[in-house]
Design an enzyme around this catalytic site. Structure first.
Site: not given
Length: 514
Positions: A42, A44, A46, A49, A125, A155, A254, A323, A346, A352, A390
């Site tokens: 396209g 510039p 538009r 990026t 890009d 555009c 909450h 949750e 452990a 995690k 979470a």
């Protein structure tokens, strides 16, 4: 003979006991999940990026390692001082040579990222406005066994183009010493340099065999052609859901509940007395924001519903916002988990994000569950989401572009509203404490987790790891060095007998840009 299996203690999934080397990435298109090069197309200003960065953020969030290679950044590294639009004139031969070198340098890094660094998708890009340029990129992809997917942003609305220039381009390093009027005038002339040779994608004739999507007038219309696989269909679906209208997203947990007071995880307890005070304070806060057509979403658990009831507004319950499921550890304190399930305790401390509770979920599972929520959030305007710790971390990681490693440790305190305002290439966040005391449920990362990734994780799992690696600095000569060292134009291709390359970089093979 059946393969011997072993169970991953972290993810609770069965994997073969196989010490053979993994399949080389060069097997590319023979695999369903082969690497993909997304090629932006396209003029510039538009939104290329914008799309590149937003799409990359989404793909990394769902666990597909993705990285943007912006040719403009390579050009700014090569040309230390931008002078004017004359650099982009098609008759500026010296500048054309440098621009070609920049594109080649970016493609070399694309190849390295996809073939050696564990990347799954690379976003190239650049304007890529000519059919010849796109053909060369397609040849590069085929030669390296990568799939290619083209995204063209079209555009013709001068108001939108001018808005893009004012919001993003005038703050570019190219115009650090110019005022707004000078920057606007120069950039419009830069666009004119591209318009004369612009060849849009044509899926009805010349480009009927390409996999592509045309995004027309900022998402008012779409044209999709020959989607090859699942990930391309997800990209199309995502692009069809995003919009650029101004809006605000409010995220909060909450009010404090009884399990929070007792230090227990999970469960479905009601609000404490302080949690009810927060619900009242939240109602007053929402009234003060004076938002038109505010949508309110909650989980299906009691504490979020009680919080929403105080608002005296319609609200929608989402099961996806419940949750994280702690499985056998539901309604236990962390001390009880450590004493009853020491190994599980452990393992979770060690990793995690990927750790899955026995009969429960991991953060990775939670991200997959929340994807429909993200899609709907992208479609909406003003929304208030009342959820859990979470869940809020996962949503916040998407909007703030946080890695899988950072996600489980994002601070999302009780009785605090996070106000998110989308801006040009990201999201501005404002933390608003509503002045109601509560317990702190945040747990810092353990020393074991800080030592590095879990050695038990497999890099070739079905859902790849997110890629937190920053974009490398372009490795190319400066414009001045280039002019001093060469007077001949780059060849239009890279045959094996003519090893044209940049210093310190491997050859691409036969593919190159013109």
């Amino acid at each position: 003979m059946p393969l011997e299996l072993t169970q991953s203690r972290v993810q609770k999934i069965w994997v073969p006991v196989d010490h053979r080397p993994s399949l080389p990435r060069s097997c590319g298109p023979k695999l369903t999940n082969s690497p993909t090069v997304i090629v932006m197309v396209g003029l510039p200003a538009r939104g290329k990026t914008y799309i590149s960065k937003k799409l990359t953020r989404y793909l990394n969030w769902i666990g597909v390692p993705t990285k943007v290679f912006n040719v403009g950044e390579y050009r700014r590294e090569a040309v230390k001082q931008y002078s004017s639009y004359n650099f982009f004139r098609p008759d500026n031969e010296e500048a054309m040579k440098v621009r070609k070198q920049c594109a080649l340098a970016a493609l070399r890094d694309v190849k390295s990222y996809l073939a050696k660094e564990g990347g799954q998708i690379a976003v190239f890009d650049a304007t890529n406005t000519t059919r010849e340029r796109r053909h060369m990129i397609l040849h590069f992809a085929k030669e390296n066994d990568f799939k290619a997917f083209f995204i063209e942003s079209v555009c013709d609305d001068p108001t939108v183009v001018a808005s893009n220039i004012m919001e993003v381009k005038i703050s570019s390093p190219d115009y650090k010493d110019c005022n707004s009027a000078e920057a606007m005038d120069d950039f419009m002339k830069r666009i004119s340099c591209y318009e004369a040779s612009y060849q849009p994608l044509d899926p009805d004739k010349c480009d009927r065999d390409l996999s592509l999507i045309k995004v027309i007038d900022v998402g008012r219309r779409f044209l999709v052609n020959r989607v090859q696989d699942h990930i391309q269909s997800r990209i199309v679906y995502y692009l069809m859901n995003i919009h650029v209208q101004p809006r605000t997203i409010y995220l909060c947990r909450h009010g404090e509940n009884e399990h929070n007071l007792q230090g227990r995880i999970g469960g479905d307890s009601g609000l404490s007395s302080r949690g009810k005070k927060f619900a009242s304070a939240l109602s007053k806060f929402v009234e003060e924001q004076n938002l038109k057509d505010l949508r309110v979403w909650t989980s299906q658990l009691k504490s979020t519903i009680q919080t929403a009831e105080a608002l005296r507004l319609p609200y929608e319950q989402w099961k996806a916002l419940n949750e994280i499921d702690a499985g056998v550890c539901e309604e236990l304190t962390y001390e009880e988990i450590r004493d009853t399930y020491p190994e599980e305790y452990a393992l979770r401390e060690q990793d995690k994000y990927y750790y899955r509770y026995p009969t429960g979920e991991s953060y990775q599972d939670l991200v997959q569950r929340l994807e429909p929520v993200i899609m709907e959030l992208e479609r909406q305007e003003n929304v208030l989401v009342i959820c859990h710790q979470a869940v809020l971390r996962c949503l916040l990681a998407y909007f703030l572009d946080k890695s899988a490693e950072e996600m489980p440790y994002l601070k999302c305190p009780l009785h605090t509203v996070l106000k998110l305002t989308p801006v040009a290439y990201g999201c501005r966040v404002e933390s608003i404490y509503l002045n109601v005391e509560s317990v702190c449920t945040h747990r810092e990362r353990s020393e074991d987790a800080k030592k590095g990734p879990n050695p038990l994780m497999r890099r070739n799992s079905v859902t790849p790891l997110a890629s937190p690696e920053p974009t490398k600095k372009p490795r190319i000569n400066s414009f001045e060095e280039h002019v001093a060292s060469t007077s001949a134009a780059l060849p239009s291709c890279l045959p094996p007998e003519v090893p044209t390359q940049l210093p310190g970089q491997p050859l691409l093979g036969q593919a190159c840009l013109t």
